[in-house]
Design an enzyme around this catalytic site. Structure first.
Site, PDB file in Angstrom:
ATOM      1  N   HIS A 171       3.076  -5.596   1.434  1.00 30.43           N
ATOM      2  CA  HIS A 171       1.941  -6.235   2.096  1.00 30.43           C
ATOM      3  C   HIS A 171       1.304  -7.362   1.280  1.00 30.43           C
ATOM      4  O   HIS A 171       0.344  -7.979   1.740  1.00 30.43           O
ATOM      5  CB  HIS A 171       0.875  -5.182   2.412  1.00 30.43           C
ATOM      6  N   ILE A 175       3.604  -8.380   5.452  1.00 31.10           N
ATOM      7  CA  ILE A 175       3.078  -7.905   6.728  1.00 31.10           C
ATOM      8  C   ILE A 175       1.752  -7.175   6.513  1.00 31.10           C
ATOM      9  O   ILE A 175       1.434  -6.739   5.408  1.00 31.10           O
ATOM     10  CB  ILE A 175       4.079  -6.975   7.437  1.00 31.10           C
TER      11      ILE A 175
END
Length: 283
Positions: free
Chosen positions: A195, A210
């Protein structure tokens, strides 16, 4: 290294004690997108716009969290390729205005979908008031282990998703995912580099880092709190959903909501459903 199902099913994760108060509550609400309209006093009550800060109802999913424990090589899990599959929560009592909470996480199931098809790992967390022992919430998670099927484990049972209505939704609610939101949300206890680190995201097959599934969960919870609960957290009693696709920071989420509590969330820019089979238990 292959998964050892006996190890995973019997792993003893330590209790996690965590102090809570206005700062923790406000930072969580900010990290899931509240406060973008500084004139909306209904949101400001959750982000520190007044003397006190109300705990946002979806915060139990991050409190007392054991961290990214599946990255431990002893689990045998391909941690780079895992994705969050489902999330649920039942609220039993409100979080304290300040004090300590204690989370205890345990694995509740492991399903082998077969060689090349991955595996499903189920776990549950009980969150309690550290001073009184009162059960505050029970959270439920499913993780899809994309690189770990075919270890000879059980093929079931598999959780049945909520069936969605065939009618048009009664409400829609749009929320912008800020470009830096994953970098902010990481401090809620999920430090998976998928992330935040472009090279790790690329290795997992994504063009860029993401958004955390639980951040998307929090944003959908905001949509439900606003439309079905009139921003009254006491009406928000439980939630279950399935993650169906990834979200990238900078995109726009539209949550489609039915009066019976059913909901799904899509990314407007790609017209892609990212949360499906959602159901809210509310008063």
């Amino acid at each position: 290294m292959a998964i050892d199902p006996d190890y995973l099913l019997n792993i003893d994760l330590p209790e996690v004690r965590q102090p809570v108060g206005p700062q923790e509550y406000a930072l969580y609400a900010l990290s899931v997108g509240l406060g973008q309209d500084p004139m909306d006093e209904r949101q400001l009550r959750y982000v520190g716009g007044f003397e006190s800060v109300d705990p946002f109802p979806s915060i139990p999913v991050v409190l007392g969290h054991p961290g990214f424990w599946l990255s431990d090589p002893k689990t045998g899990v391909d941690a780079v390729r895992l994705v969050h599959g489902e999330q649920g929560m039942t609220i039993h009592a409100p979080c304290p205005a300040s004090g300590t909470v204690v989370g205890k996480t345990r694995v509740t199931g492991l399903v082998d979908k077969g060689e090349g098809r991955g595996a499903l790992l189920y776990w549950e967390k009980e969150l309690r008031d550290g001073d009184t022992g009162t059960l505050l919430a029970t959270t439920r998670s499913t993780v899809f282990l994309r690189g770990d099927g075919g270890f000879g484990g059980s093929a079931g049972p598999v959780k049945t998703p909520h069936s969605m209505p065939e009618t048009e939704p009664d409400f829609t609610f749009d929320g912008a995912v800020r470009p830096e939101q994953a970098l902010l949300y990481r401090w809620q206890g999920d430090d998976n580099p998928l992330h935040r680190t472009p090279s790790v995201a690329a290795k997992a097959g994504f063009e860029r880092p993401i958004l955390h599934g639980l951040c998307t969960f929090g944003m959908a919870s905001h949509a439900l709190l606003a439309t079905l609960c009139d921003y009254d957290a006491s009406r928000f009693r439980g939630i279950d959903l399935r993650f169906s696709a990834v979200v990238f920071p900078g995109e726009t989420l539209r949550t489609e909501i039915w009066r019976d509590g059913s909901f799904r969330t899509r990314v407007l820019e790609r017209d892609k459903v990212v949360i499906d089979n959602g159901i809210l238990d509310y008063a």
